[in-house]
Design a protein around this motif. Structure first.
Motif, short mmCIF file in Angstrom:
data_model
loop_
_atom_site.label_atom_id
_atom_site.label_comp_id
_atom_site.label_asym_id
_atom_site.label_seq_id
_atom_site.Cartn_x
_atom_site.Cartn_y
_atom_site.Cartn_z
N SER A 266 -7.52 2.39 1.17
CA SER A 266 -7.66 0.91 0.73
C SER A 266 -7.41 0.14 2.23
CB SER A 266 -6.33 0.51 -0.14
OG SER A 266 -6.29 -0.72 -0.20
N ALA A 267 -8.47 -0.94 2.26
CA ALA A 267 -8.65 -1.62 3.44
C ALA A 267 -8.60 -0.90 4.68
CB ALA A 267 -7.41 -2.63 3.46
N GLY A 268 -9.28 0.10 4.67
CA GLY A 268 -9.29 0.97 5.73
C GLY A 268 -8.15 1.88 6.21
N LEU A 269 -7.24 1.89 5.47
CA LEU A 269 -6.03 2.80 5.58
C LEU A 269 -6.17 3.74 4.56
CD1 LEU A 269 -3.43 0.07 5.65
CD2 LEU A 269 -3.55 1.89 7.35
N ARG A 270 -5.66 5.02 5.16
CA ARG A 270 -5.68 6.25 4.40
C ARG A 270 -4.47 6.99 4.29
NH1 ARG A 270 -9.62 6.51 7.93
NH2 ARG A 270 -8.91 8.00 8.96
N GLN B 86 -2.85 7.24 7.87
CA GLN B 86 -3.96 7.28 8.72
C GLN B 86 -4.71 6.00 8.75
OE1 GLN B 86 -5.73 10.66 6.42
NE2 GLN B 86 -3.38 11.20 6.11
N MET C 94 -5.24 2.51 -4.59
CA MET C 94 -6.28 2.82 -3.55
C MET C 94 -7.43 3.91 -4.08
SD MET C 94 -3.07 3.71 -0.84
CE MET C 94 -4.05 3.48 0.47
N LYS D 167 -5.47 -5.32 5.67
CA LYS D 167 -4.95 -4.10 6.39
C LYS D 167 -3.42 -4.34 6.31
CE LYS D 167 -8.16 -1.21 8.76
NZ LYS D 167 -8.68 -0.75 9.83
#
Lengths: 347, 328, 72
Positions: free
Chosen positions: C21-25, B184, C7, B244
Motif C-alpha cells: 500500500s502506498a509503496g510499502l510492503r 519493506q 493492502m 506513505k
C-alpha cells in the motif's frame, strides 16, 4: 455504547461526540483488551521475565502497571522484553534466538484467530522454545454481562479490588443501543449478536472512519426512535453478514472457551479462551512455574466503572491528577485504546 | 522514579519530566533554563546535540548528515546563521572503515551545503557492544541575523502558524529502514539544513520558530502554547501528511503528529506578514510546500486544539514516552 | 487493538503473501482467508489478512480514508 476501544479512539480523535445533539450520549464500553486484563496477568508476565524468559508483546502492554511493576520498568532493569507488531514476529524471535520466548496473547476475536494461526505455525515449524501466556477475551459474553443476561450459572459478584461496584443491570447502564466492533464482527458475524434484539436493544456493526461512525449512530437512533430492535451491518465492505468461517475454524482448532475474569465486570463464564489439549505444549502457564501474589486493590481507581460505562473518565477521582498518561495508575489510562487515555489525549 | 527509561528519551512529556525533576535540580544557569534550541550569548548562539540513530544509514541520509543538519537547524530556528561546529565521535570497536569514510564524506558534504565549518573534533573507541556502531555529539556556534530577535513574548492572537512541507518523513524513514515491523519499501528522510530557507524571512517579524524533531509537530505546538495566555489552533485538513507516512501510521497505530521531522520548521508570523513569508519560503526548494496550518487564538489559552476532518474539534497533546526509539 | 488497514496482494508464497500500500510492503499470513489471489485487496491486522475486500470496496475504503486529508 461503543464497545470497541478502537471506536472510542476514532470517535474522540475526530471529535464526533461534539457533533451529537444533547439528547444523545456516547458511553465507552469494555472493548479494550488491555484494559480488561486483570493486574494478575501483568504480574505473571513480569514473573516470567524475571525468570530470564524473553517476553514479547503488543506494544500497548508494556506500560500497563501490574500490582508492583510494569514490563517497561522490568526492561529498564535489564530483562528481555520486546514489543512486536505480530505474533509471527514473536515466533521469529524465538526461532532466531533459541531462548525460551513467551508471547502475551491478549485481544478479542479479531486477534485470537491471528494468534491461533501463529500457534499452528509454531507446531508446524517445531519451534519448541515458543509459548503463549493467554488472556484472550470474547465480546458477546461481555455484552451479555453488561445488559445482565444470565450466562448459565448466575454471574458472580465482581471481585474486590477491581474498582467496580455491584453487578449492573440494564437499568443501571441505561443503554439504548450498541455500536458494535467492526473487525471483531468480521470474524464472528451478525448472528453472534442475536441476543440483542431479544432484549429490545438495537446494534449496528460499524467501521472506524468518522463517516462510518456517524452513519452508524444515525441508524441506531433511527431504530431507537421507531422501536425497531435489529442488528444491522453498516460495514459491509469488510464484514460479511456471516463473518469469517475460516477464521473461526482456525480459532476453534487451537482454542476453546473458558471462564475468565474481567476488570470491572468480574468473572464471566465462557468469556475467555484457553489452549486446547493438542496445543498444551504452547501454554506458558504449564511450561513455567509462575508465582504471583494476589493483587491488592488500587485505592480510588474506578477503571471498572469506566469499563462498564457507568461513569465517564472525568468522574474518577484520580483522572488526570494522580493518574495521567505519563504516570498511569490504571490500564484505562495507559492503553492507547483506554477511555481515560482517549479523553486526556483528544479531549 | 528510580531509573531512566527509554521513554525519557522520546522527546515528549516524559523527557520534559526527566529534565524538570532531575537535570534542572543541578543545572540551573538562567540561560539554560530558557530551554530554547540554543543558548543566547552576547552576539552569538551556542547549541549542543547528540545523535544515536539506528540504523546509521537510511534513505536520504545517515548519522553524519543528521548530526550536521540537526545542529545547524537548532541555530537556524533561533534566527542565527550557523558558523562553526564541533563534532565528537564514539565508535564501537570493529566498525568498518569503509562505513566510517562514507559517514565522514556525508558530514563534509552537509557542511558545504550549510556553509558551516567543523573546527574541532574528537574521537573515542569503545569495546564491541558498547556503542551500537557509532554515537555522535556536536556543538555549534552561530550569529543571530534576524532583524527582530525570535522571541515568543511577541506572539499575539491572530498571528498565523506556518509549516514548510510534509510531516513524518524522517521518523518513518528510519523505522522502515530498520525493518523492525516487517516493513519493506523505502521512504526518504527529509533531513536537510534549514538556514538558507529560514534566512529568507530574516527581515520579517518572526516571534517563534522551532524544528519539530523528536515528539513531532504535536510536541512543538505544545511547546508553543504551554502555559501561555493564548491558544494554538491548527486545521487537520491543512496538515501535509504523505500517503506513505499515513499508511505506516495507520498500520502500526502511530499518530503522524508524533513522528519526528528533520527538515521542517514551524514559524509564527503576524497575519499581515503571512503572504510575504510564504512567498519567501516557497522561493526555496525546502519551502515549496509552505502553507498556513493554523493560528494563535484568544480562546483555549495554553492548549492546542485541532479542527478535525469531521468538522469537529479535538485537543492535541504532546506524545507520552517512546513512540519510535532511536530515530535521531 | 482492532487496527486494520487495506493492502493489496502482490505476491503469494504458500500460506504467506506480500501485500502493498502506498509503496510499502509487508509479509503477512493468509491462512485465515479462503482463496486469496494476486491483486486481491485484504485487511491486515497484526501481520495477517483477516478479511477480503472487492476492488470496489477497497476503493471506497481508501476514498473514505483519504477524504479531506491533505497529502502534501
Amino acid at each position: 455504547m461503543e464497545v470497541c476501544g478502537t471506536h472510542t479512539v476514532a470517535i474522540r480523535r475526530s471529535g464526533v461526540q461534539h457533533l451529537l445533539p444533547g439528547t444523545v450520549r456516547l458511553v465507552s464500553g469494555p472493548g479494550c483488551p488491555v484494559c480488561v486484563t486483570p493486574d494478575r496477568f501483568i504480574d505473571e508476565a513480569v514473573a516470567l521475565a524475571r525468570q530470564g524468559v524473553t517476553v514479547t508483546s503488543f506494544g500497548d502492554m508494556l506500560r500497563v502497571p501490574g500490582s508492583r511493576s510494569s514490563l517497561e520498568k522490568e526492561r529498564a532493569s535489564g530483562w528481555d522484553i520486546r514489543a512486536v507488531y505480530s505474533p509471527l514476529d514473536a515466533l521469529k524471535i524465538a526461532s532466531d534466538c533459541g531462548r525460551e520466548t513467551v508471547f502475551l496473547a491478549v485481544g478479542f476475536e479479531t486477534t485470537a484467530p491471528v494468534i491461533a494461526a501463529a500457534a499452528m505455525k509454531a507446531l508446524e515449524k517445531k519451534i519448541a522454545n515458543f509459548s503463549l501466556l493467554t488472556a484472550l477475551r470474547l465480546v458477546p459474553p461481555a455484552l451479555k454481562a453488561l445488559i445482565a443476561i444470565p450466562q448459565g450459572d448466575a454471574a458472580a459478584q465482581p471481585p474486590k479490588g477491581t474498582g467496580a461496584t455491584a453487578q449492573p443491570t440494564a437499568a443501571d447502564t441505561g443503554l439504548s443501543g450498541f455500536l458494535l466492533p467492526g473487525h471483531v464482527s468480521a470474524v464472528i458475524g451478525m448472528q453472534a449478536y442475536d441476543f440483542l434484539p431479544e432484549r429490545r436493544l438495537p446494534g449496528v456493526i460499524s467501521g472506524f472512519a468518522a463517516e462510518d461512525i456517524i452513519s452508524s449512530l444515525l441508524m441506531l437512533l433511527d431504530m431507537h426512535n421507531k422501536g425497531i430492535y435489529k442488528v444491522m451491518n453498516n460495514y459491509p465492505r469488510v464484514v460479511r453478514d456471516d463473518g469469517n468461517e475460516k477464521s473461526r475454524q482456525v480459532l476453534a482448532e487451537v482454542f476453546e472457551p473458558v471462564d475468565a475474569d474481567w476488570r470491572g465486570l468480574g468473572a464471566i463464564p465462557d468469556s475467555g479462551l484457553r489452549l486446547k489439549a493438542a496445543y498444551a505444549a504452547l501454554d506458558a502457564r504449564q511450561r513455567f512455574a509462575i508465582q504471583v501474589e494476589n493483587a491488592s486493590p488500587r485505592g480510588g481507581c474506578r477503571c471498572g466503572d469506566v469499563l462498564r460505562g457507568l461513569i465517564d473518565p472525568p468522574a474518577c477521582p484520580l483522572f488526570n491528577k494522580a493518574c495521567r498518561p505519563d504516570r498511569p495508575l490504571g490500564p484505562c489510562m495507559v492503553s492507547s485504546e483506554g477511555s481515560c487515555s482517549a479523553w486526556v489525549t483528544y479531549g | 522514579m528510580d531509573k531512566v527509561l527509554l521513554a525519557h528519551g522520546g522527546g515528549g512529556s516524559k523527557s520534559a519530566e526527566l529534565t524538570r525533576l532531575v537535570f534542572q535540580r543541578f543545572l540551573r544557569d538562567p540561560l539554560l533554563m530558557e530551554m530554547d534550541d540554543a543558548a543566547r550569548l552576547p552576539g552569538q548562539v551556542f547549541t549542543t546535540d547528540s545523535f544515536v540513530v539506528r540504523p546509521l544509514f537510511f534513505p536520504g541520509g545517515d548519522i553524519g548528515r543528521l548530526a550536521v543538519c540537526g545542529t545547524v537547524n537548532d541555530m537556524a530556528v533561533m534566527g542565527a546563521k550557523p558558523l562553526y561546529l564541533s563534532i565528537a565521535f564514539i565508535i564501537e570497536e570493529g566498525f568498518p572503515l569503509a562505513q566510517l569514510e562514507k559517514i565522514l564524506a556525508s558530514i563534509a558534504r552537509a557542511c558545504r551545503e550549510s556553509g558551516t565549518r567543523i573546527v574541532c573534533a574528537d574521537t573515542k573507541v569503545v569495546e564491541k557492544g558498547k556503542a551500537d556502531g557509532m554515537f555522535i555529539t556536536t556543538a555549534g556556534i552561530g550569529r543571530p541575523l534576524f532583524k527582530k530577535p525570535v522571541e515568543p513574548a511577541r506572539i499575539r492572537p491572530g498571528d498565523v502558524i506556518l509549516l514548510n512541507g510534509p510531516l513524518g518523513l524522517h521518523g518513518i524513514s528510519v523505522l522502515a529502514a530498520r525493518g523492525e515491523f516487517g516493513l519493506q519499501g523505502k521512504i526518504r528522510s527529509d533531513v536537510a539544513p534549514l538556514w538558507e530557507l529560514i534566512k529568507k524571512c530574516r527581515s520579517l517579524d518572526v516571534p517563534f520558530m522551532r524544528d519539530p524533531t523528536r515528539g513531532g509537530l504535536a510536541q512543538t505546538l505544545n511547546e508553543l502554547g504551554h502555559k501561555k495566555k493564548f491558544g494554538v489552533r491548527v486545521r487537520e485538513d491543512r496538515l501535509p501528511i504523505p500517503k506513505k507516512v499515513a499508511a505506516v501510521c495507520d498500520l502500526l497505530g502511530f499518530d503522524p503528529l508524533h513522528v519526528a521531522n528533520e527538515g521542517k520548521v514551524v514559524m509564527v508570523v503576524a497575519r499581515q506578514d503571512a503572504d510575504k513569508a510564504l512567498r519567501a519560503l516557497r522561493g526555496h526548494p525546502l519551502g515549496r510546500g509552505a502553507r498556513v496550518i493554523g493560528a494563535i487564538t484568544k480562546e483555549n489559552p495554553g492548549r492546542v486544539v485541532m479542527a478535525t476532518l469531521s468538522r469537529s474539534e479535538r485537543i492535541v497533546m504532546p506524545p507520552v514516552g517512546e513512540i519510535l526509539p532511536r530515530i535521531c | 487493538m482492532c487496527l486494520a488497514v487495506p493492502m493489496q496482494v502482490i505476491e503469494i508464497k504458500g500460506d504467506m503473501a506480500v501485500v502493498e500500500s502506498a509503496g510499502l510492503r509487508r509479509d503477512v499470513g493468509i491462512m485465515l482467508l479462503d482463496k486469496v489471489k494476486l491483486k486481491d485487496w485484504v485487511l491486515i491486522h497484526a501481520g495477517f489478512a483477516i478479511s477480503k475486500l472487492t476492488h470496489k470496496q477497497a476503493r471506497e475504503t481508501l476514498a473514505i480514508f483519504e477524504e479531506g486529508r491533505f497529502f502534501g
